[in-house]
Design an enzyme around this catalytic site. Structure first.
Site, PDB file in Angstrom:
ATOM      1  N   VAL A 118      24.567  -1.635  17.993  1.00  0.00           N
ATOM      2  CA  VAL A 118      23.759  -2.689  18.606  1.00  0.00           C
ATOM      3  C   VAL A 118      23.142  -3.478  17.468  1.00  0.00           C
ATOM      4  O   VAL A 118      22.521  -2.900  16.570  1.00  0.00           O
ATOM      5  CB  VAL A 118      22.658  -2.111  19.507  1.00  0.00           C
ATOM      6  CG1 VAL A 118      21.913  -3.237  20.213  1.00  0.00           C
ATOM      7  CG2 VAL A 118      23.235  -1.140  20.518  1.00  0.00           C
ATOM      8  N   ARG A 125      24.449 -12.120   9.156  1.00  0.00           N
ATOM      9  CA  ARG A 125      24.977 -11.130   8.214  1.00  0.00           C
ATOM     10  C   ARG A 125      25.105  -9.763   8.871  1.00  0.00           C
ATOM     11  O   ARG A 125      26.135  -9.099   8.760  1.00  0.00           O
ATOM     12  CB  ARG A 125      24.072 -11.062   6.982  1.00  0.00           C
ATOM     13  CG  ARG A 125      24.518 -10.055   5.930  1.00  0.00           C
ATOM     14  CD  ARG A 125      23.573 -10.109   4.735  1.00  0.00           C
ATOM     15  NE  ARG A 125      23.810  -9.031   3.789  1.00  0.00           N
ATOM     16  CZ  ARG A 125      23.071  -8.807   2.702  1.00  0.00           C
ATOM     17  NH1 ARG A 125      22.063  -9.612   2.434  1.00  0.00           N
ATOM     18  NH2 ARG A 125      23.342  -7.805   1.890  1.00  0.00           N
ATOM     19  N   SER A 255      16.132  -6.354  20.335  1.00  0.00           N
ATOM     20  CA  SER A 255      16.129  -6.315  18.872  1.00  0.00           C
ATOM     21  C   SER A 255      15.904  -7.682  18.240  1.00  0.00           C
ATOM     22  O   SER A 255      16.043  -7.820  17.025  1.00  0.00           O
ATOM     23  CB  SER A 255      17.436  -5.707  18.351  1.00  0.00           C
ATOM     24  OG  SER A 255      18.530  -6.573  18.583  1.00  0.00           O
ATOM     25  N   ARG A 292      30.575 -13.488   3.649  1.00  0.00           N
ATOM     26  CA  ARG A 292      31.104 -12.505   4.595  1.00  0.00           C
ATOM     27  C   ARG A 292      31.712 -13.221   5.787  1.00  0.00           C
ATOM     28  O   ARG A 292      31.129 -14.156   6.343  1.00  0.00           O
ATOM     29  CB  ARG A 292      29.987 -11.570   5.032  1.00  0.00           C
ATOM     30  CG  ARG A 292      30.450 -10.334   5.775  1.00  0.00           C
ATOM     31  CD  ARG A 292      29.548  -9.167   5.471  1.00  0.00           C
ATOM     32  NE  ARG A 292      29.649  -8.758   4.072  1.00  0.00           N
ATOM     33  CZ  ARG A 292      28.752  -7.986   3.463  1.00  0.00           C
ATOM     34  NH1 ARG A 292      27.699  -7.557   4.120  1.00  0.00           N
ATOM     35  NH2 ARG A 292      28.897  -7.657   2.200  1.00  0.00           N
ATOM     36  N   GLU A 410      17.659   2.189  32.253  1.00  0.00           N
ATOM     37  CA  GLU A 410      16.446   2.369  31.448  1.00  0.00           C
ATOM     38  C   GLU A 410      15.169   2.096  32.229  1.00  0.00           C
ATOM     39  O   GLU A 410      14.088   2.056  31.651  1.00  0.00           O
ATOM     40  CB  GLU A 410      16.506   1.471  30.210  1.00  0.00           C
ATOM     41  CG  GLU A 410      16.673  -0.003  30.521  1.00  0.00           C
ATOM     42  CD  GLU A 410      16.909  -0.863  29.290  1.00  0.00           C
ATOM     43  OE1 GLU A 410      16.822  -0.337  28.170  1.00  0.00           O
ATOM     44  OE2 GLU A 410      17.182  -2.063  29.459  1.00  0.00           O
ATOM     45  N   GLY A 435      18.520   5.177  27.866  1.00  0.00           N
ATOM     46  CA  GLY A 435      17.662   4.763  26.756  1.00  0.00           C
ATOM     47  C   GLY A 435      16.296   5.406  26.913  1.00  0.00           C
ATOM     48  O   GLY A 435      15.481   4.956  27.722  1.00  0.00           O
ATOM     49  N   PHE A 436      16.041   6.462  26.170  1.00  0.00           N
ATOM     50  CA  PHE A 436      14.841   7.286  26.339  1.00  0.00           C
ATOM     51  C   PHE A 436      13.552   6.480  26.225  1.00  0.00           C
ATOM     52  O   PHE A 436      12.623   6.655  27.019  1.00  0.00           O
ATOM     53  CB  PHE A 436      14.861   8.419  25.305  1.00  0.00           C
ATOM     54  CG  PHE A 436      13.520   9.052  25.043  1.00  0.00           C
ATOM     55  CD1 PHE A 436      12.888   9.802  26.020  1.00  0.00           C
ATOM     56  CD2 PHE A 436      12.883   8.895  23.820  1.00  0.00           C
ATOM     57  CE1 PHE A 436      11.655  10.391  25.784  1.00  0.00           C
ATOM     58  CE2 PHE A 436      11.650   9.482  23.576  1.00  0.00           C
ATOM     59  CZ  PHE A 436      11.037  10.230  24.562  1.00  0.00           C
ATOM     60  N   LEU A 437      13.462   5.568  25.264  1.00  0.00           N
ATOM     61  CA  LEU A 437      12.180   4.927  24.994  1.00  0.00           C
ATOM     62  C   LEU A 437      11.783   3.950  26.101  1.00  0.00           C
ATOM     63  O   LEU A 437      10.678   4.029  26.641  1.00  0.00           O
ATOM     64  CB  LEU A 437      12.218   4.246  23.633  1.00  0.00           C
ATOM     65  CG  LEU A 437      12.256   5.229  22.459  1.00  0.00           C
ATOM     66  CD1 LEU A 437      12.598   4.509  21.167  1.00  0.00           C
ATOM     67  CD2 LEU A 437      10.928   5.958  22.319  1.00  0.00           C
ATOM     68  N   ASP A 438      12.658   3.009  26.438  1.00  0.00           N
ATOM     69  CA  ASP A 438      12.323   2.095  27.530  1.00  0.00           C
ATOM     70  C   ASP A 438      12.102   2.861  28.820  1.00  0.00           C
ATOM     71  O   ASP A 438      11.189   2.561  29.598  1.00  0.00           O
ATOM     72  CB  ASP A 438      13.437   1.056  27.720  1.00  0.00           C
ATOM     73  CG  ASP A 438      13.044  -0.313  27.199  1.00  0.00           C
ATOM     74  OD1 ASP A 438      11.903  -0.735  27.450  1.00  0.00           O
ATOM     75  OD2 ASP A 438      13.861  -0.955  26.529  1.00  0.00           O
ATOM     76  N   PRO A 519      22.708   3.362  14.154  1.00  0.00           N
ATOM     77  CA  PRO A 519      21.916   2.265  13.599  1.00  0.00           C
ATOM     78  C   PRO A 519      22.590   1.435  12.515  1.00  0.00           C
ATOM     79  O   PRO A 519      21.992   0.466  12.049  1.00  0.00           O
ATOM     80  CB  PRO A 519      20.695   2.990  13.027  1.00  0.00           C
ATOM     81  CG  PRO A 519      21.227   4.316  12.601  1.00  0.00           C
ATOM     82  CD  PRO A 519      22.273   4.672  13.622  1.00  0.00           C
TER      83      PRO A 519
END
Length: 698
Positions: A118, A125, A255, A292, A410, A435-438, A519
């Protein structure tokens, strides 16, 4: 003040309108006036529906708050609670047995298992790095991380001792994944004399060396005896390249910090560059300019001399925003339009160029556009998304169900009604993910008035969370996702702790997930090893039925609140430090996701999901008197000093302690002290408001 041009009653930012008309619609030879008229008609239908769904969220939350108020002082009655949720329509009937009917799904999603990245769509970049992470250097991943059981590399250039340990580990992995008929890879004397235990694994050669396949994933040996590494290897092997990130989500949501037309234009232009295949980014590295670009496909030759190709890039999803936010990039009927509707139309229009095969490389070989839709609350909102995508397809002249959807599981109402949610999008769904956090943020907010919540660390072992993770897989399998769609698991948040990731994250596969978030490209390469060690599709066949709903509905209340003052201070400081460390970059620099040092100076990948749980947890303890406003402010000031110190080397950083009245510290306070009243506990409304103030002030 945004200046607008008007198109069929839609007020649009001039640069965004020009981008849509010339760069998106132009190559598709679409009638520009017809597009805007169709877009306006779409808004007339869907903007009011969007508003009604948000109003229903608030109505349900008000009823739940009132119920908990009435139950205050009584033991929690799980049966009565479930009956109440059914009565108010929070829980809906489970649909009868069905199997999803999604067609034209690329194998990276349907029949292959592998890592998923993600990436914030605003950073070209990072976006290129992620798209190119389809193939990753095993040697680089081992050399530069803590996975290898060997002394760290000595400074001052390539360390041959460390390199020898990498080569040895590479040989061990080859023995595990593509074993020889006899002996081990460390004993092999000639690459031309390879005889595998399973000859079918050796499928041919690239121009760099032998090519193998195992569990659907490819492994390439790079033979270059003149290279720095190859000359130290008696077979001249310079690298082992793993097929790694099969899919990548270009993220317009958690993000990123995209609050206006300027930000949205960057997002859409980068997505267009991915679809066209011409995205590039130049930057300084090691005293020279590096450019790139997207990688080309991998060409290989089979034993009969026939040439084939493999994708050189991840299959790309784009994650739209949810239903909540609006954005000033466009206005309709005197108001900002729902950002999720804008995303659906614009990202689909850009994806239509890939469907028309206008790109340099191509994304979907099956003619599909892949959109992840987050933060939907229950099947009615999923049905809204299905209808919205129908309308976008009609607007753009696309065949029905060209636009596929990934459903982020979530939010609590989605988890509790997951089968009905899948049924609402059953002919276009390609993805479910936990998604544990949300999900924890929504768990806290939904039951905000039930009582004080347990500490965050204890949440990871709570009954509801175990049921949540198991139900997602179990219900997905019952609905026929195996072999047709992804069942995913969430992010490994510690990019510097790859050794621990290799120990723990294989558990996601053993739980039945055929993809999981990592990540970085390096993490994707390492996580690919797990998919060689476990055959997920075989695991899925033997998993038990989904966990019971009553377990999911267990509220994570603290058994007691007789924590010591040190324990309370520790929990509060942990939350405040993480909150400030993330918010200051979001508000002052527009950085939506980065490696943020935690209270112990361990770098963790943070996005809005981590902020949501921290702010809601503090708000809950504040509401129930576990902590006071004075304690919160004391912690914020002490943790601001900590965060300032952690960012001392950043020339663009604005200290929090010197700017308590500034946007960043003010946003942090609002997220806590206004946390109870935030819709579903979301952080976006406050973050967007304060980020716009920060941008306006320069």
């Amino acid at each position: 003040m945004t200046q607008y041009v008007t198109r069929a009653g839609i007020e649009a930012d001039p640069k965004l309108a020009d981008f849509i008309e010339t760069e998106v619609l132009g190559p598709l030879s679409r009638d520009v006036d017809g597009f805007w008229q169709g877009f306006a008609a779409l808004l007339e239908e869907f903007a009011p529906r969007n508003a009604a769904l948000l109003a229903k969220r608030e109505d349900l939350q008000a009823k739940i708050d009132a119920w908990h108020g009435e139950q205050a002082g009584k033991p929690h009655d799980g049966g009565a609670y479930r009956a109440f949720l059914q009565e108010i329509g929070y829980l809906v009937p489970v649909p009868g047995d069905f199997t999803i009917g999604t067609q034209n799904v690329d194998p990276e999603i349907a029949t292959m298992a592998g890592p998923q990245l993600v990436v914030p769509i605003l950073n070209a970049r990072f976006l290129l790095n992620a798209a190119n992470a389809r193939w990753g250097s095993l040697y680089d991943a081992l050399y530069g991380t803590d996975v290898l059981d060997a002394p760290p590399a000595k400074p001052g250039g390539y360390d041959e001792e460390r390199g020898s340990a990498v080569i040895a580990e590479g040989r061990r992995l080859l023995d595990e994944i593509v074993p020889l008929a006899s002996g081990g890879w460390a004993d092999l004397a000639d690459l031309d004399a390879i005889e595998l235990a399973d000859p079918a694994q050796h499928i041919g050669r690239t121009d760099r060396g032998p090519l193998f396949r195992h569990n659907g994933l490819h492994i390439e040996l790079v033979v270059d005896p003149d290279s720095q590494v190859g000359r130290t290897d008696r077979l001249g092997i310079a690298d082992i390249v793993f097929e790694a990130a099969l899919t990548t989500i270009a993220d317009c949501e958690d993000s990123v910090a995209a609050v206006d037309a300027e930000d949205k234009l960057v997002a859409y232009r980068n997505w267009l560059g991915i679809m066209r295949g011409d995205l590039s980014e130049s930057f300084e590295k090691g005293g020279r300019t590096v450019t790139r670009e997207l990688a080309s496909d991998v060409v290989w030759t089979d034993d009969k001399g026939a040439q084939h190709s493999l994708p050189g890039r991840s299959l790309m999803f784009v994650r739209n925003v949810g239903h909540l936010m609006t954005n000033p990039a466009m206005r309709w009927d005197g108001k900002e339009i729902p950002e999720g509707i804008m995303d659906a139309v614009v990202t689909s229009a850009i994806g239509a160029q890939d469907v028309a095969k206008l790109g340099r490389h191509g994304n979907s070989r099956c003619g599909s556009i892949y959109i992840v839709k987050p933060k939907m609350h229950g099947p009615e909102e999923c049905a809204f998304t299905n209808d919205l995508f129908d309308a976008a397809e009609d607007l753009l002249g696309l065949e029905r169900h060209t636009i596929k959807v990934g459903v982020m599981d979530e939010e609590r109402r989605t988890s509790a009604n997951l089968a009905a949610c899948i049924h609402a999008v059953k002919d276009r769904i390609v993805f479910i993910n936990t998604g544990f956090l949300d999900r924890t943020g929504d768990e806290i907010h939904t039951s905000m008035r039930a009582g004080p919540m347990m500490r965050k660390g204890a949440m990871k072992n709570s009954a509801w969370l175990k049921a949540y993770e198991a139900r997602n897989v179990g219900i997905g399998l019952e609905c026929g996702l195996s072999g047709r769609a992804q069942i995913g698991k969430g992010m490994w948040a510690a990019p510097d702790q790859m050794g621990q990731m290799m120990i723990e994250k294989i558990g996601h596969l053993r739980a039945g997930a055929n993809t999981a978030w990592v990540p970085s490209p390096t993490a994707a390469t390492l996580h690919a090893i797990h998919y060689h060690r476990e055959d997920v599709f075989e695991i899925q066949k033997g998993l038990p039925a989904a966990a019971k709903l009553d377990e999911l509905l267990t509220i994570p209340l603290a058994d007691s609140t007789n924590w010591s003052q040190d324990e309370i201070r520790e929990e509060l400081d942990n939350n405040c430090q993480g909150l400030l460390g993330y918010v200051v970059r979001w508000i002052d620099q527009g950085v939506g996701c980065s490696k943020v040092p935690d209270i112990n100076d361990v770098g963790l990948m943070e996005d809005r999901a981590t902020l949501r749980i921290s702010s809601q947890h503090i708000a809950n303890w504040l509401l129930h008197g576990v902590i006071s406003e004075e304690q919160v402010m004391d912690s914020l000031r002490r943790m601001a000093a900590k965060v300032d110190g952690q960012n001392a080397g950043d020339p663009f950083y604005r200290p929090l302690l010197e700017n308590e009245d500034g946007p960043a510290f003010s946003a942090a306070k609002d997220l806590i002290f206004k946390g109870v009243e935030q819709p579903s506990g979301y952080t976006e409304p406050l973050l967007h408001a304060w980020r716009r103030k920060a941008k306006a002030s320069g």
